[in-house]
Design a protein around this motif. Structure first.
Motif, mmCIF file in Angstrom:
data_model
loop_
_atom_site.group_PDB
_atom_site.id
_atom_site.type_symbol
_atom_site.label_atom_id
_atom_site.label_comp_id
_atom_site.label_asym_id
_atom_site.label_seq_id
_atom_site.Cartn_x
_atom_site.Cartn_y
_atom_site.Cartn_z
ATOM 1 N N GLU A 3 0.846 -1.187 0.000
ATOM 2 C CA GLU A 3 0.000 0.000 0.000
ATOM 3 C C GLU A 3 0.884 1.241 0.000
ATOM 4 O OE1 GLU A 3 -3.323 2.313 2.722
ATOM 5 O OE2 GLU A 3 -2.530 0.388 3.407
ATOM 6 N N VAL A 4 0.737 2.068 -1.036
ATOM 7 C CA VAL A 4 1.454 3.344 -1.099
ATOM 8 C C VAL A 4 0.621 4.373 -0.362
ATOM 9 C CG1 VAL A 4 2.293 5.169 -2.619
ATOM 10 C CG2 VAL A 4 2.620 2.772 -3.249
ATOM 11 N N LEU A 5 1.232 5.014 0.625
ATOM 12 C CA LEU A 5 0.530 6.009 1.432
ATOM 13 C C LEU A 5 0.668 7.416 0.867
ATOM 14 C CD1 LEU A 5 1.622 4.724 4.945
ATOM 15 C CD2 LEU A 5 -0.557 4.316 3.776
ATOM 16 N N ASP A 6 1.815 7.692 0.226
ATOM 17 C CA ASP A 6 2.059 9.039 -0.277
ATOM 18 C C ASP A 6 3.191 8.989 -1.292
ATOM 19 O OD1 ASP A 6 1.628 11.886 -0.274
ATOM 20 O OD2 ASP A 6 3.474 12.107 0.877
ATOM 21 N N SER A 7 3.171 9.940 -2.199
ATOM 22 C CA SER A 7 4.297 10.130 -3.115
ATOM 23 C C SER A 7 4.397 11.617 -3.409
ATOM 24 C CB SER A 7 4.109 9.324 -4.401
ATOM 25 O OG SER A 7 2.981 9.776 -5.115
ATOM 26 N N SER A 8 5.624 12.074 -3.673
ATOM 27 C CA SER A 8 5.809 13.490 -3.966
ATOM 28 C C SER A 8 7.043 13.685 -4.822
ATOM 29 C CB SER A 8 5.927 14.303 -2.676
ATOM 30 O OG SER A 8 7.075 13.910 -1.956
ATOM 31 N N LEU A 9 7.020 14.769 -5.595
ATOM 32 C CA LEU A 9 8.139 15.142 -6.443
ATOM 33 C C LEU A 9 8.581 16.538 -6.045
ATOM 34 C CD1 LEU A 9 9.942 14.489 -8.902
ATOM 35 C CD2 LEU A 9 8.184 15.548 -10.331
ATOM 36 N N ILE A 16 8.510 8.072 -2.134
ATOM 37 C CA ILE A 16 7.367 7.168 -2.014
ATOM 38 C C ILE A 16 7.329 6.667 -0.573
ATOM 39 C CG2 ILE A 16 6.261 5.044 -2.802
ATOM 40 C CD1 ILE A 16 7.944 5.246 -5.355
ATOM 41 N N THR A 17 6.170 6.818 0.075
ATOM 42 C CA THR A 17 5.962 6.279 1.426
ATOM 43 C C THR A 17 4.996 5.112 1.301
ATOM 44 O OG1 THR A 17 6.311 8.455 2.409
ATOM 45 C CG2 THR A 17 5.176 6.805 3.768
ATOM 46 N N PHE A 18 5.350 3.986 1.907
ATOM 47 C CA PHE A 18 4.524 2.786 1.767
ATOM 48 C C PHE A 18 4.490 1.991 3.067
ATOM 49 C CE2 PHE A 18 8.838 1.701 0.609
ATOM 50 C CZ PHE A 18 9.050 0.431 1.096
ATOM 51 N N VAL A 19 3.481 1.144 3.175
ATOM 52 C CA VAL A 19 3.349 0.230 4.313
ATOM 53 C C VAL A 19 4.233 -0.978 4.015
ATOM 54 C CG1 VAL A 19 1.781 -1.258 5.609
ATOM 55 C CG2 VAL A 19 0.995 0.984 4.802
ATOM 56 N N ALA A 20 5.089 -1.320 4.967
ATOM 57 C CA ALA A 20 6.028 -2.416 4.785
ATOM 58 C C ALA A 20 5.834 -3.479 5.853
ATOM 59 C CB ALA A 20 7.458 -1.877 4.862
ATOM 60 N N GLU A 21 6.305 -4.660 5.571
ATOM 61 C CA GLU A 21 6.356 -5.718 6.583
ATOM 62 C C GLU A 21 7.580 -5.462 7.445
ATOM 63 O OE1 GLU A 21 7.108 -10.482 6.779
ATOM 64 O OE2 GLU A 21 5.927 -9.708 5.108
ATOM 65 N N VAL A 22 7.389 -5.377 8.739
ATOM 66 C CA VAL A 22 8.498 -5.101 9.651
ATOM 67 C C VAL A 22 9.589 -6.150 9.446
ATOM 68 C CG1 VAL A 22 9.189 -4.946 12.075
ATOM 69 C CG2 VAL A 22 7.014 -3.955 11.334
ATOM 70 N N GLY A 23 10.812 -5.663 9.250
ATOM 71 C CA GLY A 23 11.953 -6.543 9.035
ATOM 72 C C GLY A 23 12.172 -6.927 7.585
ATOM 73 N N GLY A 24 11.251 -6.552 6.707
ATOM 74 C CA GLY A 24 11.357 -6.910 5.291
ATOM 75 C C GLY A 24 12.370 -6.060 4.552
ATOM 76 N N SER A 25 12.667 -6.474 3.326
ATOM 77 C CA SER A 25 13.590 -5.744 2.456
ATOM 78 C C SER A 25 12.872 -5.415 1.150
ATOM 79 C CB SER A 25 14.831 -6.578 2.148
ATOM 80 O OG SER A 25 15.554 -6.819 3.332
ATOM 81 N N THR A 56 13.538 7.839 -1.048
ATOM 82 C CA THR A 56 13.689 9.024 -1.888
ATOM 83 C C THR A 56 14.838 8.793 -2.853
ATOM 84 O OG1 THR A 56 12.878 10.461 -0.117
ATOM 85 C CG2 THR A 56 14.123 11.516 -1.883
ATOM 86 N N PHE A 57 14.633 9.166 -4.107
ATOM 87 C CA PHE A 57 15.655 8.949 -5.123
ATOM 88 C C PHE A 57 15.522 9.987 -6.227
ATOM 89 C CE2 PHE A 57 11.985 6.255 -5.629
ATOM 90 C CZ PHE A 57 11.589 6.472 -6.930
ATOM 91 N N THR A 58 16.563 10.116 -7.029
ATOM 92 C CA THR A 58 16.581 11.055 -8.144
ATOM 93 C C THR A 58 15.891 10.416 -9.345
ATOM 94 O OG1 THR A 58 18.671 11.946 -7.341
ATOM 95 C CG2 THR A 58 18.094 12.434 -9.626
ATOM 96 N N VAL A 59 14.990 11.175 -9.968
ATOM 97 C CA VAL A 59 14.278 10.665 -11.141
ATOM 98 C C VAL A 59 15.109 10.906 -12.401
ATOM 99 C CG1 VAL A 59 11.988 10.924 -10.131
ATOM 100 C CG2 VAL A 59 12.976 12.812 -11.404
ATOM 101 N N PRO A 60 14.910 10.065 -13.424
ATOM 102 C CA PRO A 60 15.632 10.245 -14.679
ATOM 103 C C PRO A 60 15.279 11.582 -15.344
ATOM 104 C CG PRO A 60 14.628 8.078 -14.557
ATOM 105 C CD PRO A 60 14.081 8.878 -13.419
ATOM 106 N N VAL A 61 16.237 12.164 -16.011
ATOM 107 C CA VAL A 61 16.041 13.442 -16.697
ATOM 108 C C VAL A 61 15.636 13.189 -18.147
ATOM 109 C CG1 VAL A 61 17.217 15.561 -17.424
ATOM 110 C CG2 VAL A 61 17.760 14.532 -15.217
ATOM 111 N N GLY A 62 14.717 13.996 -18.645
ATOM 112 C CA GLY A 62 14.390 13.968 -20.069
ATOM 113 C C GLY A 62 13.278 13.030 -20.483
ATOM 114 N N ALA A 63 12.689 12.305 -19.578
ATOM 115 C CA ALA A 63 11.596 11.398 -19.937
ATOM 116 C C ALA A 63 10.258 12.101 -19.752
ATOM 117 C CB ALA A 63 11.645 10.147 -19.074
ATOM 118 N N ASP A 64 9.332 11.877 -20.668
ATOM 119 C CA ASP A 64 7.988 12.437 -20.534
ATOM 120 C C ASP A 64 7.218 11.744 -19.420
ATOM 121 O OD1 ASP A 64 8.341 14.262 -22.603
ATOM 122 O OD2 ASP A 64 7.618 12.858 -24.119
ATOM 123 N N ALA A 65 7.485 10.478 -19.239
ATOM 124 C CA ALA A 65 6.823 9.695 -18.188
ATOM 125 C C ALA A 65 7.813 8.639 -17.706
ATOM 126 C CB ALA A 65 5.568 9.023 -18.718
#
Length: 75
Positions: A3-9, A16-25, A56-65
């Motif tokens: 479950e994704v709780l939030d995303s922002s640019l 991306i903030t999401f619900v995770a299983e505790v201890g998971g990878s 949080t990570f850097t998005v690719p440059v130059g892509a429309d989507a």
């Protein structure tokens, strides 16, 4: 299914903030199209997760989507 709780640019930083299983990878993968080949996003990895995680990570440059997936890493 995760479950994704939030995303922002903010500039070229995507979070991306999401619900995770505790201890998971998890990792984030990306592709330029939904039917494209998804590859790992460098540095977008969560190990020993808490109940809620934000990656949080850097998005690719130059892509429309761009498309991202959160994938559980099974060891």
């Amino acid at each position: 299914v995760l479950e994704v709780l939030d995303s922002s640019l903010d500039g070229d930083q995507f979070s991306i903030t999401f619900v995770a299983e505790v201890g998971g990878s998890y990792k984030v993968t990306q592709a330029a199209s939904l039917d494209g080949t998804f590859v790992d996003v460098p540095g977008a990895v969560v190990t020993e997760a808490e109940a809620q995680e934000t990656v949080t990570f850097t998005v690719p440059v130059g892509a429309d989507a761009y498309f991202f997936r959160i994938v559980e890493v099974v060891e």
